[in-house]
Design a protein around this motif. Structure first.
Motif, PDB file in Angstrom:
ATOM      1  N   PHE A   1       0.761  -1.405  -0.065  1.00  0.00           N
ATOM      2  CA  PHE A   1       0.151   0.048  -0.080  1.00  0.00           C
ATOM      3  C   PHE A   1       0.832   1.146   0.179  1.00  0.00           C
ATOM      4  CE2 PHE A   1      -2.172   3.624   2.087  1.00  0.00           C
ATOM      5  CZ  PHE A   1      -3.322   3.462   1.189  1.00  0.00           C
ATOM      6  N   ILE A   2       0.578   2.107  -0.908  1.00  0.00           N
ATOM      7  CA  ILE A   2       1.397   3.264  -1.051  1.00  0.00           C
ATOM      8  C   ILE A   2       0.601   4.581  -0.870  1.00  0.00           C
ATOM      9  CG2 ILE A   2       0.969   3.598  -3.567  1.00  0.00           C
ATOM     10  CD1 ILE A   2       4.216   4.455  -3.557  1.00  0.00           C
ATOM     11  N   PHE A   3       1.327   5.667   0.051  1.00  0.00           N
ATOM     12  CA  PHE A   3       0.652   6.795   0.437  1.00  0.00           C
ATOM     13  C   PHE A   3       1.335   7.885   0.211  1.00  0.00           C
ATOM     14  CE2 PHE A   3      -1.951   9.512   3.536  1.00  0.00           C
ATOM     15  CZ  PHE A   3      -3.261   9.414   2.901  1.00  0.00           C
ATOM     16  N   PRO A   4       1.423   8.547  -1.151  1.00  0.00           N
ATOM     17  CA  PRO A   4       2.656   9.382  -1.534  1.00  0.00           C
ATOM     18  C   PRO A   4       2.259  10.827  -1.202  1.00  0.00           C
ATOM     19  CG  PRO A   4       1.367   8.695  -3.481  1.00  0.00           C
ATOM     20  CD  PRO A   4       0.580   8.269  -2.182  1.00  0.00           C
ATOM     21  N   SER A   5       1.195  11.316  -0.260  1.00  0.00           N
ATOM     22  CA  SER A   5       0.660  12.549  -0.184  1.00  0.00           C
ATOM     23  C   SER A   5       1.807  13.537   0.446  1.00  0.00           C
ATOM     24  CB  SER A   5      -0.654  12.535   0.827  1.00  0.00           C
ATOM     25  OG  SER A   5      -0.926  13.897   1.115  1.00  0.00           O
ATOM     26  N   TRP A   6       1.709  14.648   0.115  1.00  0.00           N
ATOM     27  CA  TRP A   6       3.024  15.553   0.709  1.00  0.00           C
ATOM     28  C   TRP A   6       2.378  16.358   1.588  1.00  0.00           C
ATOM     29  CZ3 TRP A   6       1.248  20.582  -0.800  1.00  0.00           C
ATOM     30  CH2 TRP A   6       0.641  20.439  -2.220  1.00  0.00           C
ATOM     31  N   HIS A   7       0.938  16.300   2.010  1.00  0.00           N
ATOM     32  CA  HIS A   7       0.265  17.153   3.072  1.00  0.00           C
ATOM     33  C   HIS A   7      -0.872  16.525   3.629  1.00  0.00           C
ATOM     34  CE1 HIS A   7      -0.090  21.675   4.940  1.00  0.00           C
ATOM     35  NE2 HIS A   7      -0.350  20.564   5.605  1.00  0.00           N
ATOM     36  N   GLU A   8      -0.949  16.279   4.731  1.00  0.00           N
ATOM     37  CA  GLU A   8      -1.994  15.475   5.544  1.00  0.00           C
ATOM     38  C   GLU A   8      -2.023  15.980   6.761  1.00  0.00           C
ATOM     39  OE1 GLU A   8      -4.217  12.903   4.553  1.00  0.00           O
ATOM     40  OE2 GLU A   8      -3.076  13.159   2.412  1.00  0.00           O
ATOM     41  N   GLY A   9      -3.507  16.174   7.167  1.00  0.00           N
ATOM     42  CA  GLY A   9      -3.715  16.341   8.628  1.00  0.00           C
ATOM     43  C   GLY A   9      -3.487  15.013   9.343  1.00  0.00           C
ATOM     44  N   PHE A  10      -3.763  13.777   9.104  1.00  0.00           N
ATOM     45  CA  PHE A  10      -3.439  12.636   9.518  1.00  0.00           C
ATOM     46  C   PHE A  10      -2.943  11.707   8.710  1.00  0.00           C
ATOM     47  CE2 PHE A  10      -4.688   8.506  11.478  1.00  0.00           C
ATOM     48  CZ  PHE A  10      -4.028   8.486  12.754  1.00  0.00           C
ATOM     49  N   GLY A  11      -3.733  11.183   7.796  1.00  0.00           N
ATOM     50  CA  GLY A  11      -3.344   9.999   6.990  1.00  0.00           C
ATOM     51  C   GLY A  11      -4.239   8.976   7.301  1.00  0.00           C
ATOM     52  N   LEU A  12      -5.446   8.794   7.399  1.00  0.00           N
ATOM     53  CA  LEU A  12      -6.306   7.735   7.911  1.00  0.00           C
ATOM     54  C   LEU A  12      -6.157   6.654   6.795  1.00  0.00           C
ATOM     55  CD1 LEU A  12      -8.018   6.884   9.924  1.00  0.00           C
ATOM     56  CD2 LEU A  12     -10.135   7.706   8.676  1.00  0.00           C
ATOM     57  N   PRO A  13      -6.018   6.779   5.545  1.00  0.00           N
ATOM     58  CA  PRO A  13      -5.984   5.305   4.682  1.00  0.00           C
ATOM     59  C   PRO A  13      -4.545   4.686   5.002  1.00  0.00           C
ATOM     60  CG  PRO A  13      -6.651   7.315   3.325  1.00  0.00           C
ATOM     61  CD  PRO A  13      -6.163   7.929   4.591  1.00  0.00           C
ATOM     62  N   ALA A  14      -3.521   5.176   5.254  1.00  0.00           N
ATOM     63  CA  ALA A  14      -2.441   4.375   5.754  1.00  0.00           C
ATOM     64  C   ALA A  14      -2.691   3.479   7.131  1.00  0.00           C
ATOM     65  CB  ALA A  14      -1.247   5.302   6.212  1.00  0.00           C
ATOM     66  N   LEU A  15      -3.341   4.289   8.097  1.00  0.00           N
ATOM     67  CA  LEU A  15      -3.602   3.408   9.159  1.00  0.00           C
ATOM     68  C   LEU A  15      -4.795   2.437   8.960  1.00  0.00           C
ATOM     69  CD1 LEU A  15      -3.235   3.078  12.168  1.00  0.00           C
ATOM     70  CD2 LEU A  15      -5.147   4.943  12.482  1.00  0.00           C
ATOM     71  N   GLU A  16      -5.647   2.732   8.182  1.00  0.00           N
ATOM     72  CA  GLU A  16      -6.436   1.562   7.817  1.00  0.00           C
ATOM     73  C   GLU A  16      -5.735   0.242   7.085  1.00  0.00           C
ATOM     74  OE1 GLU A  16     -10.446   4.238   7.041  1.00  0.00           O
ATOM     75  OE2 GLU A  16      -9.357   3.569   5.368  1.00  0.00           O
ATOM     76  N   ALA A  17      -5.124   0.791   6.164  1.00  0.00           N
ATOM     77  CA  ALA A  17      -4.073  -0.362   5.512  1.00  0.00           C
ATOM     78  C   ALA A  17      -3.366  -1.043   6.636  1.00  0.00           C
ATOM     79  CB  ALA A  17      -3.195   0.451   4.439  1.00  0.00           C
ATOM     80  N   MET A  18      -2.639  -0.406   7.519  1.00  0.00           N
ATOM     81  CA  MET A  18      -1.833  -1.236   8.422  1.00  0.00           C
ATOM     82  C   MET A  18      -2.453  -2.064   9.241  1.00  0.00           C
ATOM     83  SD  MET A  18       0.336   2.360   9.176  1.00  0.00           S
ATOM     84  CE  MET A  18       0.830   2.034  11.045  1.00  0.00           C
ATOM     85  N   GLN A  19      -3.727  -1.496   9.841  1.00  0.00           N
ATOM     86  CA  GLN A  19      -4.745  -2.378  10.655  1.00  0.00           C
ATOM     87  C   GLN A  19      -5.078  -3.620   9.728  1.00  0.00           C
ATOM     88  OE1 GLN A  19      -6.827   0.190  13.470  1.00  0.00           O
ATOM     89  NE2 GLN A  19      -8.746  -0.990  12.955  1.00  0.00           N
ATOM     90  N   SER A  20      -5.189  -3.442   8.514  1.00  0.00           N
ATOM     91  CA  SER A  20      -5.777  -4.550   7.704  1.00  0.00           C
ATOM     92  C   SER A  20      -4.659  -5.616   7.531  1.00  0.00           C
ATOM     93  CB  SER A  20      -6.429  -3.997   6.361  1.00  0.00           C
ATOM     94  OG  SER A  20      -7.519  -3.110   6.569  1.00  0.00           O
ATOM     95  N   GLY A  21      -3.348  -5.267   7.604  1.00  0.00           N
ATOM     96  CA  GLY A  21      -2.519  -6.269   7.514  1.00  0.00           C
ATOM     97  C   GLY A  21      -1.623  -5.866   6.309  1.00  0.00           C
ATOM     98  N   ALA A  22      -1.609  -4.651   5.826  1.00  0.00           N
ATOM     99  CA  ALA A  22      -0.990  -4.357   4.358  1.00  0.00           C
ATOM    100  C   ALA A  22       0.588  -3.741   4.682  1.00  0.00           C
ATOM    101  CB  ALA A  22      -1.755  -3.186   3.597  1.00  0.00           C
ATOM    102  N   ALA A  23       1.432  -4.163   4.082  1.00  0.00           N
ATOM    103  CA  ALA A  23       2.762  -3.488   4.048  1.00  0.00           C
ATOM    104  C   ALA A  23       2.361  -2.033   3.628  1.00  0.00           C
ATOM    105  CB  ALA A  23       3.721  -4.375   3.265  1.00  0.00           C
ATOM    106  N   VAL A  24       3.028  -1.094   4.188  1.00  0.00           N
ATOM    107  CA  VAL A  24       2.496   0.444   3.893  1.00  0.00           C
ATOM    108  C   VAL A  24       3.812   1.143   3.791  1.00  0.00           C
ATOM    109  CG1 VAL A  24       1.700   2.524   4.836  1.00  0.00           C
ATOM    110  CG2 VAL A  24       0.333   0.277   5.100  1.00  0.00           C
ATOM    111  N   ILE A  25       3.870   1.754   2.365  1.00  0.00           N
ATOM    112  CA  ILE A  25       5.032   2.644   2.401  1.00  0.00           C
ATOM    113  C   ILE A  25       4.416   4.005   2.271  1.00  0.00           C
ATOM    114  CG2 ILE A  25       6.761   1.003   1.578  1.00  0.00           C
ATOM    115  CD1 ILE A  25       6.044   2.122  -1.300  1.00  0.00           C
ATOM    116  N   ALA A  26       5.159   5.111   2.594  1.00  0.00           N
ATOM    117  CA  ALA A  26       4.483   6.381   2.349  1.00  0.00           C
ATOM    118  C   ALA A  26       5.579   7.547   2.410  1.00  0.00           C
ATOM    119  CB  ALA A  26       3.545   6.468   3.622  1.00  0.00           C
ATOM    120  N   SER A  27       5.081   8.565   2.369  1.00  0.00           N
ATOM    121  CA  SER A  27       5.736   9.984   2.241  1.00  0.00           C
ATOM    122  C   SER A  27       6.329  10.057   3.679  1.00  0.00           C
ATOM    123  CB  SER A  27       5.019  11.069   1.605  1.00  0.00           C
ATOM    124  OG  SER A  27       4.822  12.295   2.568  1.00  0.00           O
ATOM    125  N   ASN A  28       7.427  10.945   3.738  1.00  0.00           N
ATOM    126  CA  ASN A  28       8.114  11.219   5.012  1.00  0.00           C
ATOM    127  C   ASN A  28       7.700  12.489   5.585  1.00  0.00           C
ATOM    128  OD1 ASN A  28       9.496  12.641   3.419  1.00  0.00           O
ATOM    129  ND2 ASN A  28      11.490  11.581   3.941  1.00  0.00           N
TER     130      ASN A  28
END
Lengths: 106, 886
Positions: free
Chosen positions: B313-340
């Motif tokens: 699961f990839i989340f490349p956003s450069w501005h978020e208030g939180f980043g809920l999709p990344a958390l949902e993916a982690m909770q669902s057991g996905a390997a998550v990579i994302a912007s720093n």
């Protein structure tokens, strides 16, 4: 097609066509239109017709339709459809408007 | 502390976005962790579509009195021309309404609303009246538009000034609840808000996103979206900050061999113009169709399945208030990579997952590593699952409650420290109503009508809303009893006898601190009216009121309800509800409790015993009334039948739907009895007294078992047994031939009598003259004749069905018919069953039962009804009131 169905279709067509022509005629005569709608509105017939229309053709008779404000009918609302308290508030508003002379209310 | 939560963030257009879900989940988290504090949710009646689903969602954790709706005429969206007057009125109405709830603290779920929808959010002067300020808290999601004005504000004419005005208001409130530490820092840094005024309460993913199993069939989902290979998943919007352009460029730069083994799935709605741009990028960079998949709209279940099954699961956003999709993916057991950058690192928390979102090369390297390095994938999955557990809505709710408590305590301390105490403020409904009226029209240049001229339609609609928002202070709650059928015509059916009896008791002995009002509706106009004239006449002369139609109903006023009132649908009027459902739904949503009396489910159990479509109409009526608070069945047997039927036919029935039962009264004299004796009454009564007489009472209709009973008596008479059969009941339905033949029966007038449409006075005399009550009915809601007979010590023979057992217990003699043909054994378990009617084979059973009973009777060994317990109508009415108005 059964004869009864044919008759039904023909009747429907006749009614709709007559209605269409009648509305076209009325729309071309604003004075008549205003009088007619005022009469229909004042007698409650307009609301009944609209309700029939929405119920049978547009399936608008759904909970929380845009024609309700809470437990109050908002479609073409008239004084007759107001509760006693709402009526008193309306009278108060009108009277305040009259005294402040800033009204377009009629 | 009373905390009022303005939940418009879950009602406006934001309800389709993360803000809506966040608002709902946070409110639930707060309510679950409210401790001894009181929570009231406030909803806007202008955004009416969302109200029912929110009320339903909170039903398990909050009573309906604690969900309050305010009303104003709409539309009021800023973007629409000509809405200024309504919007200004709505702002004042909302503030005064919230004030009327006497909050100690107000939380606004989303402040930046109302541009393109009909939400109204302000922190106006009434909430901050000098010395009476109510502390306000607001959820702070992000400052993305504020910090990227060229992309988000400058491109929408008119929006910028409104947004910036709201930002200025945001700075005034004593508490902001940020959804991440990053958004908290943004507030401190860019809005210069004191750090102690912003509390990070974080966010969480819904428990629905688990790593246990997919929510839908993955293969079917893959087929639907043409996913044929292991895939990289992205979900979210397509605005600039989401960085999809760089994501596509990075994906295109992957080694061809790697790309050939995978697909990139962009899940969710992407606007057509954005999609075209993205597809141009695909073409320009040599990506083939099929390598990148656009799913368009997907359900939450489908999204969960994609999270669960994706390789990365990839989340490349450069501005978020939180980043809920990344958390949902982690909770669902996905390997998550994302912007720093921004809030994303605090959600994901593992350095190995990050890339630089502004570098295509960095993104591509991380994707390649994620797809080819299995050990990395495993570490990301394991760490992600563990990290996800740090976020929960309960933790977020607890943090919010702690922040509320601290802010409230500080506010109280400030009030105590004031040397000059402000004069008390009148916040009664009457005062607030006047306040709103003054805000609308007064000599002040700020009054709404000075700025915007109202039309009569505005005045009418505003009056209605003001009246609804600010009810009468200290008014007794109303007990509204629906008598729509009785007021039209008294058919003198059993149901109408129940209605007459109960309203007599309700009016004579009203519950303490309640106003009992009879109300009615018709089929032609929306709304219920007080049956003022009818009530007056009924109280004076009950019989006359129901016999003579009251002509002065035109003057009856529309009912006015307040939260806490109770509507009791006593009369059976199954057609009215189809016309009035809008109105009833509105009453329900506004806090009026709605209960209906269910007399039986017979048309559903015996569809052939009723005219065509009655079963359909009855089912439709039951479905409608099941949307409200509950029902009162006239016996436990009916309540049991409803439970069985609803389990199969109303899957959406709320678990809180209240299925009650009560028993009817038996004292005819309290049921507004009718009077009058026919000329031949004495002669008939003498014949009935002359020999053992079996009385059957009830309308002549298929279910009552008259055909079988008459056939049984024909067999008995053929044996020379000297007994009478007396049928008391009007000619009903589907029995024309039988009813027309009755007067031609050879025993008619000798051993057989049919008394059609008799008065209660005559019925009383016949009860006294009879020997035994015979109830051969195959189904009843209650069986009122049972207790009426018991009251007169008349012995009873009854068919062995649950409701008769419930009412008569061991005080009746029961007959059972052939189990293969009769419905007795499986009545409750088989709704809508095709029970046989007029089964003449039963005649033998009935005849032998009567003969057995006669032998017992002559020996004095038959079951006696003297000790059968029964209620008076007063007791019956009180039993309803006791449980309904508790």
């Amino acid at each position: 097609m059964l004869a009864s169905q044919k008759i039904k279709q023909a009747l429907k067509w006749l009614i709709w066509n007559t209605l269409k022509h009648a509305l076209n005629f009325v729309n071309k005569h604003p004075q008549l239109r205003r009088s007619l709608f005022n009469f229909l509105r004042s007698t409650g017939i307009l609301k009944m017709l609209k309700k029939m229309y929405f119920k049978h053709f547009l399936k608008k008779n759904l909970p929380f339709s845009q024609y309700m404000i809470g437990p109050t009918i908002a479609i073409d609302i008239t004084e007759q459809q107001m509760t006693v308290r709402a009526h008193a508030i309306y009278a108060d508003l009108k009277s305040r408007l009259a005294t402040t002379q800033h009204t377009k209310a009629n | 502390m009373r905390i009022v939560i303005d939940l418009q963030g879950a009602q406006s257009l934001s309800r389709f976005r993360g803000i809506g879900r966040y608002s709902l989940a946070l409110a639930q988290g707060i309510i679950r962790n409210r401790g001894h504090h009181e929570i009231i949710l406030v909803l806007s009646g202008i955004l009416r579509d969302s109200v029912p689903s929110i009320v339903e969602l909170f039903a398990p954790i909050l009573s309906r009195e604690q969900i309050r709706v305010w009303y104003a005429p709409g539309p009021v969206a800023e973007i629409r021309q000509g809405t200024e007057l309504r919007r200004e009125a709505a702002k004042r109405m909302r503030e005064a309404f919230i004030t009327s709830l006497k909050p100690d603290l107000i939380h606004i779920s989303s402040f930046f609303e109302g541009w393109g929808d009909d939400a109204v959010t302000t922190i106006g002067p009434y909430m901050s009246a000098a010395g009476h300020e109510i502390p306000v808290s607001i959820s702070l999601y992000d400052l993305i538009p504020f910090l990227n004005q060229a992309d988000y504000l400058d491109i929408i004419p008119g929006y910028k000034s409104i947004y910036l005005a709201k930002v200025a208001d945001l700075k005034k409130v004593p508490l902001l609840l940020s959804i991440s530490d990053f958004s908290r820092q943004e507030g401190i840094e860019h809005l210069h808000i004191a750090p102690e005024k912003i509390v990070n309460i974080s966010s969480a993913a819904d428990d629905f996103f688990t790593d246990q199993a997919p929510s839908t069939d993955p293969q079917a989902l893959f087929a639907k979206f043409q996913i044929t290979k292991p895939f990289v998943l992205y979900t979210g919007g397509a605005d600039a900050r989401k960085n999809l352009k760089r994501l596509l460029l990075a994906y295109a730069s992957l080694p061809i061999a790697l790309r050939e083994q995978h697909q990139l799935v962009l899940a969710g709605v992407i606007a057509q113009e954005e999609r075209v741009k993205l597809q141009d990028i695909l073409k320009a960079n040599g990506l083939n169709s099929g390598e990148v998949i656009f799913t368009d709209y997907i359900t939450d279940k489908e999204l969960h399945t994609l999270y669960f099954t994706c390789k990365l699961f990839i989340f490349p956003s450069w501005h978020e208030g939180f980043g809920l999709p990344a958390l949902e993916a982690m909770q669902s057991g996905a390997a998550v990579i994302a912007s720093n950058v921004t809030s994303i690192p605090e959600v994901i928390g593992i350095d190995e997952a990050f890339f630089d979102p502004f570098s295509v090369e960095s993104i591509a390297q991380k994707i390649a590593a994620g797809l080819s390095d299995e050990a990395l994938r495993t570490r990301l999955i394991v760490y992600g699952k563990a990290k996800a557990k740090e976020f929960s809505w309960d933790i977020t709710g607890q943090k919010a409650m702690a922040a509320f408590e601290k802010t409230y305590a500080k506010h109280q301390a400030q009030l105590l420290a004031q040397t000059t105490k402000p004069a008390p403020l009148d916040i009664s409904n009457a005062a607030l109503r006047n306040h709103v009226l003054n805000q609308l029209i007064s000599d002040s240049p700020d009054s709404v009508f000075k700025k915007y001229k109202p039309h009569n339609e505005d005045l009418l609609r505003l009056s209605v809303c003001i009246s609804q928002n600010f009810p009468v202070d200290d008014r007794k709650p109303q007990f509204l009893v629906d008598i729509s059928q009785l007021i039209t015509v008294d058919e003198k059916t059993g149901i109408q006898r129940v209605v007459r009896s109960l309203i007599t008791e309700f009016l004579a002995n009203p519950p303490a601190n309640w106003d009992v009002k009879l109300v009615y509706s018709d089929r032609f106009s929306l709304g219920y009216r007080y049956a003022t004239e009818f009530s007056k006449q009924f109280s004076q002369q009950p019989t006359r009121a129901v016999d003579d139609k009251v002509d002065d109903q035109a003057d009856d006023a529309l009912i006015e309800t307040q939260p806490g009132d109770v509507f009791f649908g006593l009369d059976l009027q199954s057609e009215n509800i189809q016309i009035q459902k809008q109105y009833l739904n509105a009453l329900f949503m506004n806090g009026t409790k709605i209960y209906y009396v269910v007399y039986d489910l017979l048309p559903l159990y015996f569809p052939k015993a009723f005219p065509e479509t009655v079963d359909h109409l009855h089912a439709q009526w039951l479905r409608e009334i099941s949307k409200y608070d509950g029902i009162y069945c006239i016996s436990k047997a009916v309540a049991d039948e409803f439970k069985v039927w609803s389990a199969k036919n109303i899957p959406t029935l709320s678990p809180k739907f209240d299925v009650n039962w009560f028993h009817l009264g038996a004292d005819i004299e309290s049921s507004v009895p009718t009077t009058g004796m026919p000329a031949d009454a004495h002669e008939v009564i003498a014949k009935i007294k002359a020999r053992p007489s079996f009385i059957m009472i009830g309308t002549i209709e298929p279910r009552k078992g008259y055909k079988q009973a008459l056939a049984a008596f024909e067999k008995i008479w053929a044996k020379g047994v000297d007994v009478n059969l007396v049928i008391i009941g009007k000619h009903g339905w589907l029995m024309d031939e039988f009813a027309n033949d009755l007067p031609k029966h050879p025993e008619f007038g000798r051993h057989f009598f049919w008394l059609n449409r008799i008065s209660d006075e005559y019925l009383e005399a016949l009860y006294a003259a009879g020997t035994c009550l015979l109830l051969a009915s195959q189904g009843e809601g209650f069986g009122l004749p049972l207790i009426e007979a018991a009251r007169r010590h008349l012995p009873i023979i009854a068919r062995d069905i649950p409701v008769f057992r419930e009412v008569a217990g061991e005080h009746a003699y029961y007959f059972q018919c052939d189990v293969n043909n009769a419905p007795n054994s499986g009545f409750n378990a088989n709704p809508a069953g095709d029970f046989p009617l007029h089964n003449l084979a039963e005649a033998d059973h009935i005849a032998s039962s009567i003969e057995t009973w006669l032998a017992l009777y002559q020996a004095g060994k038959h079951p006696k009804s003297d000790q059968m317990p029964w209620l008076t109508w007063k007791e019956s009415a009180q039993s309803i009131l006791k449980s309904l108005l508790k």
